[in-house]
Design a protein around this motif. Structure first.
Motif, PDB file in Angstrom:
ATOM      1  N   ASP A   1       0.790  -1.402   0.140  1.00  0.00           N
ATOM      2  CA  ASP A   1       0.230  -0.003   0.029  1.00  0.00           C
ATOM      3  C   ASP A   1       0.830   1.407   0.013  1.00  0.00           C
ATOM      4  O   ASP A   1       1.937   1.312   0.725  1.00  0.00           O
ATOM      5  N   ASN A   2       0.417   2.265  -0.882  1.00  0.00           N
ATOM      6  CA  ASN A   2       1.026   3.394  -0.882  1.00  0.00           C
ATOM      7  C   ASN A   2       2.582   3.725  -1.032  1.00  0.00           C
ATOM      8  O   ASN A   2       3.337   4.314  -0.768  1.00  0.00           O
ATOM      9  N   THR A   3       2.916   2.411  -1.853  1.00  0.00           N
ATOM     10  CA  THR A   3       4.692   2.567  -2.002  1.00  0.00           C
ATOM     11  C   THR A   3       5.013   3.568  -2.732  1.00  0.00           C
ATOM     12  O   THR A   3       6.261   4.416  -2.255  1.00  0.00           O
ATOM     13  N   PHE A   4       4.321   4.288  -3.629  1.00  0.00           N
ATOM     14  CA  PHE A   4       4.918   5.428  -4.445  1.00  0.00           C
ATOM     15  C   PHE A   4       3.811   6.557  -4.246  1.00  0.00           C
ATOM     16  O   PHE A   4       3.662   7.492  -5.271  1.00  0.00           O
ATOM     17  N   GLY A   5       2.784   6.490  -3.276  1.00  0.00           N
ATOM     18  CA  GLY A   5       1.802   7.458  -3.216  1.00  0.00           C
ATOM     19  C   GLY A   5       2.239   8.699  -3.301  1.00  0.00           C
ATOM     20  O   GLY A   5       3.336   9.287  -2.303  1.00  0.00           O
ATOM     21  N   ASP A   6       1.717   9.827  -3.560  1.00  0.00           N
ATOM     22  CA  ASP A   6       2.071  11.310  -3.653  1.00  0.00           C
ATOM     23  C   ASP A   6       3.258  11.652  -4.381  1.00  0.00           C
ATOM     24  O   ASP A   6       3.716  12.640  -3.729  1.00  0.00           O
ATOM     25  N   CYS A   7       3.773  10.828  -5.021  1.00  0.00           N
ATOM     26  CA  CYS A   7       5.114  10.983  -5.583  1.00  0.00           C
ATOM     27  C   CYS A   7       4.737  11.981  -6.997  1.00  0.00           C
ATOM     28  O   CYS A   7       4.448  11.426  -8.068  1.00  0.00           O
TER      29      CYS A   7
END
Length: 260
Positions: A114-120
């Motif tokens: 989950d969210n490994t690259f979130g908001d990049c």
């Protein structure tokens, strides 16, 4: 053999490059075991670089198999990441809120948490391996991705996985399990083919997908397709009988459904 390095920004705008063994990484006061001949510790521990304001580039050495939860979380200056071919697992939130522009996930990775690259927000290019099976929730949420090739090996895509990205068209393998809000808020999404899988009922929410023109379904089963724009057509392909049910959101028009 790639031995790894890190580049840091200095106050005067110059840069400092350190080899991996020069980093002297620590966790709970204990120095990691690295040496000039390679890496002894096969992981980057949880929160190792968290909120590091100077880290600009990181090349993780061959031998590393695991990157921990939030390892590079909110490294706002981090623009470039090179992952080793030995990598087997990446923890959740590992690279969230960084400035990376592209990432190549090495072959051997089977799951992105989950969210490994979130908001990049600057992430535009992603290469996924043929070994990948699961994309967790919000993995690429709020990135700048416009095109994504999802390998046929992927069997599950979590909720909000690509939410609020810039993807324009999505083709999914037939048997993938797709989270109902996986593409929620994708303002530039124009066309999507929903997967065939074993579930007899599917619910998808396309709220905020203002450019969506075409949703294609291939299975004679029940769908609830919510918040599609008025100009969007829902196509039922391979239609042979009346054994299907498609329910649009409250504002939907039955005329939007087209049998092909």
């Amino acid at each position: 053999m790639n031995k790894g390095y890190a580049i840091f920004l200095n106050d005067d705008g110059s840069e400092t490059k350190l080899s991996w063994n020069e980093l002297k990484l620590e966790e709970n006061g204990k120095k990691y075991e690295y040496d000039a001949n390679g890496i002894k510790d096969t992981s980057v521990k949880e929160e190792t670089f968290e909120d590091n304001e100077r880290l600009k580039e990181i090349c993780i050495p061959e031998g590393v198999e695991y990157i921990g939860w939030m390892a590079f979380w909110e490294c706002e200056q981090l623009e470039k990441v090179i992952l080793p071919p030995t990598l087997k697992e990446i923890g959740g939130d590992a690279f969230a809120f960084t400035a990376i522009k592209e990432i190549v996930i090495p072959r051997g990775i089977e799951r992105l948490e989950d969210n490994t690259f979130g908001d990049c927000r600057q992430l535009e290019k992603v290469v996924l391996p043929s070994t990948l099976k699961v994309l967790g929730n919000a993995v690429f949420r709020k990135t700048a991705i416009e095109k994504i090739d999802i390998p046929s090996s992927v069997t599950k895509i979590g909720s909000k996985c690509f939410s609020r990205t810039k993807v324009k068209e999505v083709i999914l393998s037939e048997n993938v399990e797709l989270g109902g809000t996986a593409f929620y808020g994708c303002k530039q999404l124009e066309k999507i083919t929903l997967p065939l899988n074993k579930a007899s009922y599917e619910e998808f929410d396309f709220g905020g997908c203002d450019s969506l023109k075409e949703v294609i379904v291939n299975e004679e089963k029940a769908y609830l397709i919510k918040d599609v724009p008025e100009a969007c057509t829902v196509q039922v392909k391979n239609h042979h009988s009346d054994g299907y049910a498609i329910f649009l959101n409250d504002d939907g028009d039955r005329d939007q459904i087209k049998l092909v």
